[in-house]
Design a protein around this motif. Structure first.
Motif, PDB file in Angstrom:
ATOM      1  N   VAL A 162     -18.303  33.858  26.423  1.00 58.61           N
ATOM      2  CA  VAL A 162     -17.333  32.794  26.181  1.00 58.61           C
ATOM      3  C   VAL A 162     -16.361  33.153  25.057  1.00 58.61           C
ATOM      4  CG1 VAL A 162     -18.913  31.030  26.986  1.00 58.61           C
ATOM      5  CG2 VAL A 162     -18.822  31.542  24.555  1.00 58.61           C
ATOM      6  N   VAL A 163     -16.562  34.283  24.429  1.00 54.71           N
ATOM      7  CA  VAL A 163     -15.640  34.690  23.379  1.00 54.71           C
ATOM      8  C   VAL A 163     -14.518  35.484  24.016  1.00 54.71           C
ATOM      9  CG1 VAL A 163     -15.389  35.877  21.185  1.00 54.71           C
ATOM     10  CG2 VAL A 163     -17.522  34.734  21.732  1.00 54.71           C
ATOM     11  N   PRO A 194     -19.840  26.365  25.279  1.00 54.97           N
ATOM     12  CA  PRO A 194     -19.524  26.282  26.712  1.00 54.97           C
ATOM     13  C   PRO A 194     -19.040  24.897  27.138  1.00 54.97           C
ATOM     14  CG  PRO A 194     -21.608  27.424  26.375  1.00 54.97           C
ATOM     15  CD  PRO A 194     -21.229  26.823  25.059  1.00 54.97           C
ATOM     16  N   ILE A 195     -19.576  23.845  26.521  1.00 53.55           N
ATOM     17  CA  ILE A 195     -19.136  22.485  26.864  1.00 53.55           C
ATOM     18  C   ILE A 195     -17.700  22.281  26.428  1.00 53.55           C
ATOM     19  CG2 ILE A 195     -19.655  20.030  26.661  1.00 53.55           C
ATOM     20  CD1 ILE A 195     -21.826  21.820  28.027  1.00 53.55           C
ATOM     21  N   ALA A 196     -17.357  22.775  25.235  1.00 49.70           N
ATOM     22  CA  ALA A 196     -15.977  22.676  24.748  1.00 49.70           C
ATOM     23  C   ALA A 196     -15.021  23.386  25.696  1.00 49.70           C
ATOM     24  CB  ALA A 196     -15.866  23.270  23.345  1.00 49.70           C
ATOM     25  N   LEU A 197     -15.419  24.552  26.179  1.00 45.06           N
ATOM     26  CA  LEU A 197     -14.558  25.311  27.082  1.00 45.06           C
ATOM     27  C   LEU A 197     -14.425  24.619  28.439  1.00 45.06           C
ATOM     28  CD1 LEU A 197     -15.725  28.961  26.287  1.00 45.06           C
ATOM     29  CD2 LEU A 197     -13.832  27.680  25.294  1.00 45.06           C
ATOM     30  N   ASP A 198     -15.517  24.019  28.910  1.00 48.43           N
ATOM     31  CA  ASP A 198     -15.462  23.291  30.186  1.00 48.43           C
ATOM     32  C   ASP A 198     -14.515  22.095  30.095  1.00 48.43           C
ATOM     33  OD1 ASP A 198     -17.248  25.019  31.369  1.00 48.43           O
ATOM     34  OD2 ASP A 198     -18.996  23.752  30.995  1.00 48.43           O
ATOM     35  N   VAL A 226     -11.022  29.939  24.304  1.00 50.45           N
ATOM     36  CA  VAL A 226     -11.496  30.481  23.027  1.00 50.45           C
ATOM     37  C   VAL A 226     -12.383  29.452  22.337  1.00 50.45           C
ATOM     38  CG1 VAL A 226     -10.794  31.323  20.759  1.00 50.45           C
ATOM     39  CG2 VAL A 226      -9.434  31.902  22.769  1.00 50.45           C
ATOM     40  N   PRO A 227     -13.543  29.839  21.814  1.00 50.80           N
ATOM     41  CA  PRO A 227     -14.370  28.892  21.066  1.00 50.80           C
ATOM     42  C   PRO A 227     -13.586  28.264  19.911  1.00 50.80           C
ATOM     43  CG  PRO A 227     -15.610  30.888  21.530  1.00 50.80           C
ATOM     44  CD  PRO A 227     -14.192  31.162  21.943  1.00 50.80           C
TER      45      PRO A 227
END
Length: 568
Positions: A565-566, A430-434, A346-347
């Protein structure tokens, strides 16, 4: 919490009617976009990559359950079913139709909320400690002063068109949880040697292109003069702040250019002219406003609940959640609970309408109908009985709000970045999720311990990357997205600006870069030493050597489409 008086209701009503006519004129092409721009910004409406974004003010981070339900209603009816909580303790909606904006403001007004002064070159939302009024280390509850400053700054005619945006934060505890050192004005409520209440005043902090920690220009300011002294500061800034270059227009640039001592002297001279004027705060007014922040009807409870202790002994997952997400309270038998908006996948900072409705119900059931927004992009139930923590954990876990990661690596601050913001150089979500995918082992995260990772999609630093223990900044390199990494930043009492470790990295390299930084920390840390202490003891050299020592393999990362990404 504070309730609007007749003046608040009147000015909000008039502003909505004015803005409704402005929107009508824009839609009819009676106003050009250039003419409409300053009008919409005054009402918190930005135009982003895909749609309009509306930023709603949450003064000093306090919300009622009714207000949160209105946020959920707006998300469901006018957005795509979610909202984004920000580092300014506000909420943003990223998919707003222009013609709906006045109606949204009408809904907000019904629960005594607005979007005024959440953008533009004016005094923005006053922020404070999310645990104000309940913190175990609190010296003085700052909320009454925060509310008084909110009223004073709203529509202040002298400061409606400052050289640049202006942010004020106020803290009343031993530990600074309001990041006052990186605000234009940072106030700490203190006692002097005689036991009198006043403020330590910092000026000239900020992030962005030129990160600077604020300077103390007054060690003690009597509380009666908080508005007159701040007025003097703003007058000096309004008169001498640069207007020829928006990148050099913040007050931090002025303070740095002439020196904090000279700036302080100019403020003192200006203040002498208005010190005992109409803006002097009276004890009657302070008590009136403070009465809205009286303590709830707390029960008399034991300091330790036997059933709660038994649950901790028998349930490791619950014990981990208590360790990270439950904070001490000044009243025996009560706690403050942080609801994590950092569930994997989750963002960071996003909450669905369903989650907001659920948290509102939770606040009514367990926390006197009130909650808080943190500048780390989480939510807080400030008054939960220790005996009810197990029930709260079970309920929040079922709604994706019980990730036990508060203060850990995956509790990262992250702006919306290039997925939404037109100013961003690179995507941040996307970087946060990676990175969250890479560090998805909670046992490992707990072993790493306290570490703050902050990420911004551009130099404006909405993600506070400068003061992250690890900071990530999205940059543009020949039309492609790259990421600059810094370490050693910190907020709080020992605030520090991080240092860049070297050349930037591609998106696919970022999880490995963070992993290598963590490996150096684990290898070099002393017993019980936090990441920030290790980095400040060693400097950047050993981290830089290991990160750049061998080639970093590029891996797949989350997709380009923001909608992909949501995921809840």
């Amino acid at each position: 919490m504070y309730r609007y008086d007749q003046h608040d209701h009147q000015i909000i009503k008039e502003r909505i009617a004015q803005f409704r006519d402005q929107v009508r004129r824009r839609l009819a092409n009676e106003l050009t976009e250039e003419e409409f721009l300053p009008l919409r910004l005054q009402n918190g409406l930005y135009f982003q990559r895909h749609a309009y974004m509306l930023r709603v003010a949450v003064p000093y981070g306090m919300l009622s359950s009714e207000q949160l339900r209105t946020f959920a209603f707006i998300a469901r009816k006018y957005d795509r079913g979610y909202g984004h909580f920000t580092t300014r303790q506000n909420i943003q909606y990223n998919w707003i139709n222009l013609e709906d904006a006045p109606d949204i403001l009408e809904h907000l007004a019904k629960v005594e909320m607005h979007a005024i002064q959440t953008s533009g070159n004016c005094m923005r939302n006053i922020t404070s400690d999310e645990f104000a009024g309940v913190a175990a280390d609190e010296v003085i509850d700052p909320r009454a002063y925060a509310e008084i400053l909110r009223q004073w700054t709203t529509f202040h005619p002298e400061f409606a068109y400052l050289p640049r945006k202006f942010k004020i934060a106020i803290n009343g505890s031993k530990e600074d949880r309001a990041a006052i050192a990186v605000h234009d004005i940072g106030l700490t409520v203190v006692h002097n040697e005689a036991g009198e209440v006043g403020f330590k005043v910092m000026v000239g902090g900020g992030m962005g292109r030129t990160p600077i920690l604020g300077s103390v220009i007054r060690e003690f300011l009597p509380w009666q003069h908080v508005m007159t002294y701040l007025e003097a500061i703003l007058r000096i800034y309004n008169q001498y702040g640069r207007r020829d270059n928006k990148y050099k227009a913040r007050i931090k640039i002025l303070v740095k250019a002439i020196g904090a001592d000279v700036f302080a002297q100019q403020v003192e001279e200006e203040w002498a002219e208005i010190k005992d004027g109409p803006a002097t705060l009276t004890e009657v007014e302070l008590k009136r406003v403070a009465s809205f922040f009286s303590s709830p009807d707390y029960a008399q409870l034991p300091s330790h609940d036997a059933e709660f202790e038994q649950h901790k002994e028998e349930n490791k997952a619950f014990a981990n959640w208590v360790k990270r997400n439950v904070k001490p309270h000044k009243v025996a038998g009560y706690t403050a609970v942080v609801l994590s908006l950092k569930k994997p996948g989750v963002p960071p900072g996003d909450a669905t309408a369903e989650q907001m409705d659920f948290v509102a119900d939770l606040a009514d059931k367990y926390s006197f109908g009130e909650l808080r927004v943190t500048h780390e992009q989480n939510l807080v139930l400030a008054d939960v009985k220790q005996s009810e923590l197990f029930a709260v954990w079970q309920e929040t876990k079922a709604h994706g709000l019980a990730t036990p990661n508060i203060g850990l690596l995956t509790d990262m601050i992250c702006c919306p970045g290039g997925d939404f913001c037109a100013l961003a150089n690179a995507k941040s979500i996307p970087i946060a999720l990676d990175i969250t995918d890479r560090f998805n082992d909670l046992d490992y995260l707990h072993d790493i311990g306290d570490i703050e990772l902050n990420m911004s999609g551009c130099i404006n630093a909405c993600g506070h990357h400068h003061v992250g223990n690890i900071g990530i900044l999205g940059v543009d390199k020949d039309g492609s997205e790259w990421y600059q990494v810094s370490i050693g930043g910190a907020q709080g009492n020992q605030a520090a600006i991080g240092k860049i470790i070297g050349p930037s990295f591609s998106a696919g390299q970022m999880p490995e870069v963070i992993d290598r930084i963590i490996q150096v920390y684990i290898r070099e840390r002393l017993e019980n030493e936090r990441f920030i202490d290790t980095t400040q003891r060693l400097g950047i050299a050993p981290f830089k050597d290991f990160v750049y020592g061998t080639p970093i393999k590029t891996t797949e990362h989350h997709g380009e489409d923001a909608g992909s990404v949501v995921s809840y």
